[in-house]
Write a protein that holds these residues in place. Structure first.
Motif, PDB file in Angstrom:
ATOM      1  N   ILE A  78      56.253 -33.557 -13.104  1.00 58.81           N
ATOM      2  CA  ILE A  78      55.193 -33.761 -12.239  1.00 58.81           C
ATOM      3  C   ILE A  78      53.925 -33.077 -12.926  1.00 58.81           C
ATOM      4  O   ILE A  78      52.866 -33.772 -12.833  1.00 58.81           O
ATOM      5  CB  ILE A  78      55.451 -32.918 -11.007  1.00 58.81           C
ATOM      6  N   LYS A  79      53.921 -32.219 -13.836  1.00 54.53           N
ATOM      7  CA  LYS A  79      52.698 -31.942 -14.349  1.00 54.53           C
ATOM      8  C   LYS A  79      52.186 -32.747 -15.214  1.00 54.53           C
ATOM      9  O   LYS A  79      50.888 -33.097 -15.370  1.00 54.53           O
ATOM     10  CB  LYS A  79      53.025 -30.539 -15.228  1.00 54.53           C
ATOM     11  N   LYS A  80      53.280 -33.452 -16.169  1.00 55.03           N
ATOM     12  CA  LYS A  80      52.894 -34.741 -16.935  1.00 55.03           C
ATOM     13  C   LYS A  80      51.978 -35.819 -16.080  1.00 55.03           C
ATOM     14  O   LYS A  80      50.894 -36.189 -16.530  1.00 55.03           O
ATOM     15  CB  LYS A  80      53.952 -35.172 -17.852  1.00 55.03           C
ATOM     16  N   ILE A  81      52.612 -36.131 -14.910  1.00 51.77           N
ATOM     17  CA  ILE A  81      52.157 -37.149 -14.261  1.00 51.77           C
ATOM     18  C   ILE A  81      50.900 -36.921 -13.731  1.00 51.77           C
ATOM     19  O   ILE A  81      49.824 -37.710 -13.756  1.00 51.77           O
ATOM     20  CB  ILE A  81      53.279 -37.656 -13.292  1.00 51.77           C
ATOM     21  N   LEU A  82      50.500 -35.704 -13.138  1.00 57.44           N
ATOM     22  CA  LEU A  82      49.364 -35.423 -12.424  1.00 57.44           C
ATOM     23  C   LEU A  82      48.345 -35.309 -13.391  1.00 57.44           C
ATOM     24  O   LEU A  82      47.194 -35.259 -13.433  1.00 57.44           O
ATOM     25  CB  LEU A  82      49.540 -34.039 -11.668  1.00 57.44           C
ATOM     26  N   SER A  83      48.662 -34.732 -14.652  1.00 56.71           N
ATOM     27  CA  SER A  83      47.619 -34.533 -15.879  1.00 56.71           C
ATOM     28  C   SER A  83      47.099 -35.829 -16.229  1.00 56.71           C
ATOM     29  O   SER A  83      46.064 -35.639 -16.939  1.00 56.71           O
ATOM     30  CB  SER A  83      48.199 -33.624 -16.984  1.00 56.71           C
ATOM     31  N   VAL A  84      47.808 -36.803 -15.973  1.00 59.97           N
ATOM     32  CA  VAL A  84      47.268 -38.208 -16.375  1.00 59.97           C
ATOM     33  C   VAL A  84      46.103 -38.739 -15.324  1.00 59.97           C
ATOM     34  O   VAL A  84      45.220 -39.293 -15.494  1.00 59.97           O
ATOM     35  CB  VAL A  84      48.136 -39.260 -16.143  1.00 59.97           C
ATOM     36  N   HIS A  85      46.032 -38.026 -14.218  1.00 62.85           N
ATOM     37  CA  HIS A  85      45.071 -38.090 -13.181  1.00 62.85           C
ATOM     38  C   HIS A  85      43.930 -37.394 -13.326  1.00 62.85           C
ATOM     39  O   HIS A  85      42.753 -37.147 -12.414  1.00 62.85           O
ATOM     40  CB  HIS A  85      45.784 -37.941 -11.803  1.00 62.85           C
ATOM     41  N   VAL A  86      44.107 -36.501 -14.400  1.00 62.80           N
ATOM     42  CA  VAL A  86      42.732 -35.585 -14.662  1.00 62.80           C
ATOM     43  C   VAL A  86      41.784 -36.173 -15.667  1.00 62.80           C
ATOM     44  O   VAL A  86      42.310 -36.293 -17.147  1.00 62.80           O
ATOM     45  CB  VAL A  86      43.100 -34.170 -14.836  1.00 62.80           C
ATOM     46  N   ILE A  87      40.727 -36.803 -15.381  1.00 62.85           N
ATOM     47  CA  ILE A  87      39.866 -37.350 -16.716  1.00 62.85           C
ATOM     48  C   ILE A  87      38.854 -36.329 -17.356  1.00 62.85           C
ATOM     49  O   ILE A  87      38.176 -35.485 -16.640  1.00 62.85           O
ATOM     50  CB  ILE A  87      39.086 -38.559 -16.096  1.00 62.85           C
ATOM     51  N   LEU A  88      38.743 -36.245 -18.561  1.00 57.48           N
ATOM     52  CA  LEU A  88      37.938 -35.182 -19.217  1.00 57.48           C
ATOM     53  C   LEU A  88      36.565 -35.727 -19.266  1.00 57.48           C
ATOM     54  O   LEU A  88      36.004 -35.758 -20.407  1.00 57.48           O
ATOM     55  CB  LEU A  88      38.554 -35.069 -20.739  1.00 57.48           C
ATOM     56  N   ASP A  89      35.949 -35.976 -18.320  1.00 64.06           N
ATOM     57  CA  ASP A  89      34.700 -36.710 -18.293  1.00 64.06           C
ATOM     58  C   ASP A  89      34.091 -36.706 -16.831  1.00 64.06           C
ATOM     59  O   ASP A  89      35.231 -36.648 -15.925  1.00 64.06           O
ATOM     60  CB  ASP A  89      34.495 -37.828 -18.840  1.00 64.06           C
ATOM     61  N   TYR A  90      32.968 -36.769 -16.579  1.00 62.02           N
ATOM     62  CA  TYR A  90      32.402 -36.735 -15.212  1.00 62.02           C
ATOM     63  C   TYR A  90      32.336 -38.435 -14.769  1.00 62.02           C
ATOM     64  O   TYR A  90      31.595 -39.087 -15.670  1.00 62.02           O
ATOM     65  CB  TYR A  90      31.192 -35.923 -15.087  1.00 62.02           C
ATOM     66  N   TYR A  91      32.942 -38.644 -13.968  1.00 64.10           N
ATOM     67  CA  TYR A  91      32.653 -39.955 -13.191  1.00 64.10           C
ATOM     68  C   TYR A  91      32.887 -39.969 -11.870  1.00 64.10           C
ATOM     69  O   TYR A  91      33.586 -39.429 -10.983  1.00 64.10           O
ATOM     70  CB  TYR A  91      34.069 -40.910 -13.580  1.00 64.10           C
ATOM     71  N   ASP A  92      31.797 -40.633 -11.161  1.00 61.16           N
ATOM     72  CA  ASP A  92      31.806 -40.639  -9.640  1.00 61.16           C
ATOM     73  C   ASP A  92      31.762 -42.239  -9.398  1.00 61.16           C
ATOM     74  O   ASP A  92      31.988 -42.857 -10.188  1.00 61.16           O
ATOM     75  CB  ASP A  92      30.370 -40.218  -9.160  1.00 61.16           C
TER      76      ASP A  92
END
Length: 262
Positions: A78-92
């Protein structure tokens, strides 16, 4: 002595100001019951701490009705999958809907973990012809299965929380096959090849050139530089914020020092 006190006081104000502007993903999502399960997973896996330690970040969240694919999986998966949903930049939403080339490769927290293979740690965001933004894994053969729904919360240039329609699970990230993939039929084939002893002897000369010439990774490095383009924007925004805070600190400390000398 008074000068030291004023400097200490101004430094305290500066630290309090920085703390007040720090983002807490758990507190943000606590305001939205529809994402309670996603929020619980972030806390349970420790990803919330990783997210809060970042200055510029975008979190792609999925509501309670579409997060069932995570049920039954281990905390590590679950940690691996959810970390794919965290982008290292600001996007609105505005930034995603106005991508310079209508598409962009986005670097995720999973990429920075060092556990990603191939392009598992990258996302492909594309402004499709219908006017919506489709998002999916940038790994070879993956489809853009999720759509941007709406913005949930944002603190400009620091944190953005965006809702997407469904989870993004790159093939093989949790050591299982994706529900959309047909690779389960491909897995028995490698299993049958070891049974034939002569075939391994013949395969090294023929397979090694083919694997070296099959540019599964070469096109991907060409994609990775594309990810650097949006990533280059975030440091400038973060740097601007840091400089602004530093200027505030200098002004406050200088003012207090002048007042103490009068």
């Amino acid at each position: 002595m008074s000068a030291k006190i004023s400097i200490f006081f101004s430094l305290t104000l500066f630290l309090v100001f920085c703390k007040a502007n720090a983002s807490n993903i758990t507190k943000i999502l606590n305001q939205y019951p529809d994402f309670s399960t996603f929020n619980d997973y972030l806390s349970k896996t420790g990803l919330a701490t990783d997210i809060n330690s970042r200055q510029t970040i975008t979190v792609l969240v999925v509501d309670n009705g579409n997060i069932s694919p995570l049920s039954g999986k281990s905390d590590a998966a679950i940690k691996k999958i959810l970390s794919v949903h965290v982008i290292l930049d600001y996007y609105d939403t505005k930034k995603l809907e106005n991508l310079p080339n209508k598409t962009a490769i986005l670097t995720t927290l999973y990429q920075s973990s060092g556990q990603a293979t191939g392009q598992q740690g990258f996302l492909n965001a594309t402004d499709v012809s219908t006017g919506s933004v489709a998002i999916g894994s940038a790994a070879k053969g993956e489809s853009l299965g999720a759509n941007l729904v709406k913005s949930i919360a944002s603190q400009p240039f620091n944190v953005s929380v965006l809702q997407i329609s469904t989870l993004i699970i790159p093939l093989g990230i949790d050591n299982t096959t994706s529900k959309n993939s047909t690779s389960p039929s491909a897995s028995p084939t490698p299993a049958s090849s070891p049974k034939k002893s002569p075939s391994p002897k013949k395969s090294p000369p023929s397979d090694s050139p083919s694997s070296s010439t099959s540019p599964g990774s070469p096109p991907k490095p060409s994609d990775t530089p594309t990810a650097d383009a949006p990533a280059n924007d975030s440091p400038s925004e973060g740097t601007t914020l840091q400089l602004s805070l530093f200027v505030v600190f200098i002004i406050v400390s200088s003012t207090l020092w002048l007042v103490s000398t009068i």
